[in-house]
Write a protein that holds these residues in place. Structure first.
Motif, mmCIF file in Angstrom:
data_model
loop_
_atom_site.group_PDB
_atom_site.id
_atom_site.type_symbol
_atom_site.label_atom_id
_atom_site.label_comp_id
_atom_site.label_asym_id
_atom_site.label_seq_id
_atom_site.Cartn_x
_atom_site.Cartn_y
_atom_site.Cartn_z
ATOM 1 N N PHE A 231 0.809 -1.214 0.000
ATOM 2 C CA PHE A 231 0.000 0.000 0.000
ATOM 3 C C PHE A 231 0.845 1.268 0.000
ATOM 4 C CE2 PHE A 231 -3.002 -3.165 1.343
ATOM 5 C CZ PHE A 231 -4.223 -2.731 0.856
ATOM 6 N N ASP A 232 2.096 1.166 -0.461
ATOM 7 C CA ASP A 232 2.977 2.335 -0.385
ATOM 8 C C ASP A 232 2.474 3.508 -1.217
ATOM 9 O OD1 ASP A 232 3.489 1.095 -2.780
ATOM 10 O OD2 ASP A 232 5.675 1.137 -2.600
ATOM 11 N N GLU B 225 -3.494 5.321 -1.855
ATOM 12 C CA GLU B 225 -4.082 6.209 -0.851
ATOM 13 C C GLU B 225 -5.411 5.666 -0.344
ATOM 14 O OE1 GLU B 225 -2.478 8.682 0.413
ATOM 15 O OE2 GLU B 225 -0.811 8.565 -1.014
ATOM 16 N N ARG C 220 -4.190 2.349 3.901
ATOM 17 C CA ARG C 220 -2.827 2.874 3.974
ATOM 18 C C ARG C 220 -2.644 3.721 5.231
ATOM 19 N NH1 ARG C 220 0.649 6.972 3.085
ATOM 20 N NH2 ARG C 220 2.573 6.494 1.920
#
Length: 201
Positions: free
Chosen positions: A94-95, A98, A102
């Motif tokens: 989930f880097d 959004e 996250r």
């Protein structure tokens, strides 16, 4: 979640696992995102019982920090999660996605690092680590060791992942220990070597 990641846990998969209809499960949670958030909350409680709580029984400062790291590195496999730590995987999963999931992972990681900082700060206050230690840098490197261990164990399937991580952590500690403590350790080690040689003669 450990093996398929958070995005791999669909309402259909979860319904099959718990023996409910998909519509019944949807009525309970409302959305896949709600399921993921509840799983993360459960994950935090599950990990705390196996990593944090046992560590807090150790003495303040260095003993507690060392106990936490021992329990932390490789904890997921010992807890029966063959796919590794879902939160560590979630940092990459989930880097750049959004949303609430996250944000939850970000919150959990922030709380974890804050706890690490407090443990290190207490060790500094007790004189077990250098008084001018850069605590932020220490925690940054410690988390880097953990993520390196995760990648080595899960992706590279390296048999020496555990030992490499422990060696790296010990090297980090060695750099942070006060010079006076290091001299005492060296002196004790030298005395033991001399005693051993004397006994052999």
């Amino acid at each position: 979640m450990s093996q398929s990641g958070l995005t791999g846990v669909t309402l259909g998969v979860l319904a099959d696992q718990v023996g409910m209809s998909k519509s019944g499960l949807f009525a309970h949670f409302g959305s896949k995102e709600d399921v993921q958030l509840e799983l993360l909350t459960h994950m935090a409680e599950f990990a705390a019982a196996r990593v944090v709580e046992p560590s807090m029984r150790a003495g303040e400062g260095m003993p507690r920090l060392q106990a936490l790291v021992r329990n932390w590195f490789g904890w997921a496999q010992r807890a029966g999660l063959p796919g590794g730590c879902p939160v560590a995987a979630g940092l990459f999963e989930f880097d750049d996605v959004e949303g609430r999931v996250r944000n939850k992972i970000l919150e959990m990681e922030g709380e974890w690092r804050s706890m690490l900082r407090e443990l290190v700060r207490r060790a500094v206050e007790l004189g077990q680590l250098r008084h001018y230690l850069d605590i932020e840098q220490f925690v940054w490197e410690l988390c880097g060791i953990y993520l390196g261990h995760h990648a080595a164990h899960r992706f590279l399937r390296a048999a020496d992942a555990d030992s490499r991580a422990q060696i790296a952590f010990q090297a980090l500690l060695d750099r942070a220990i006060p010079a006076s403590t290091q001299r005492k350790v060296v002196t004790r080690a030298s005395s033991r070597q001399k005693k051993s040689k004397s006994e052999k003669k």
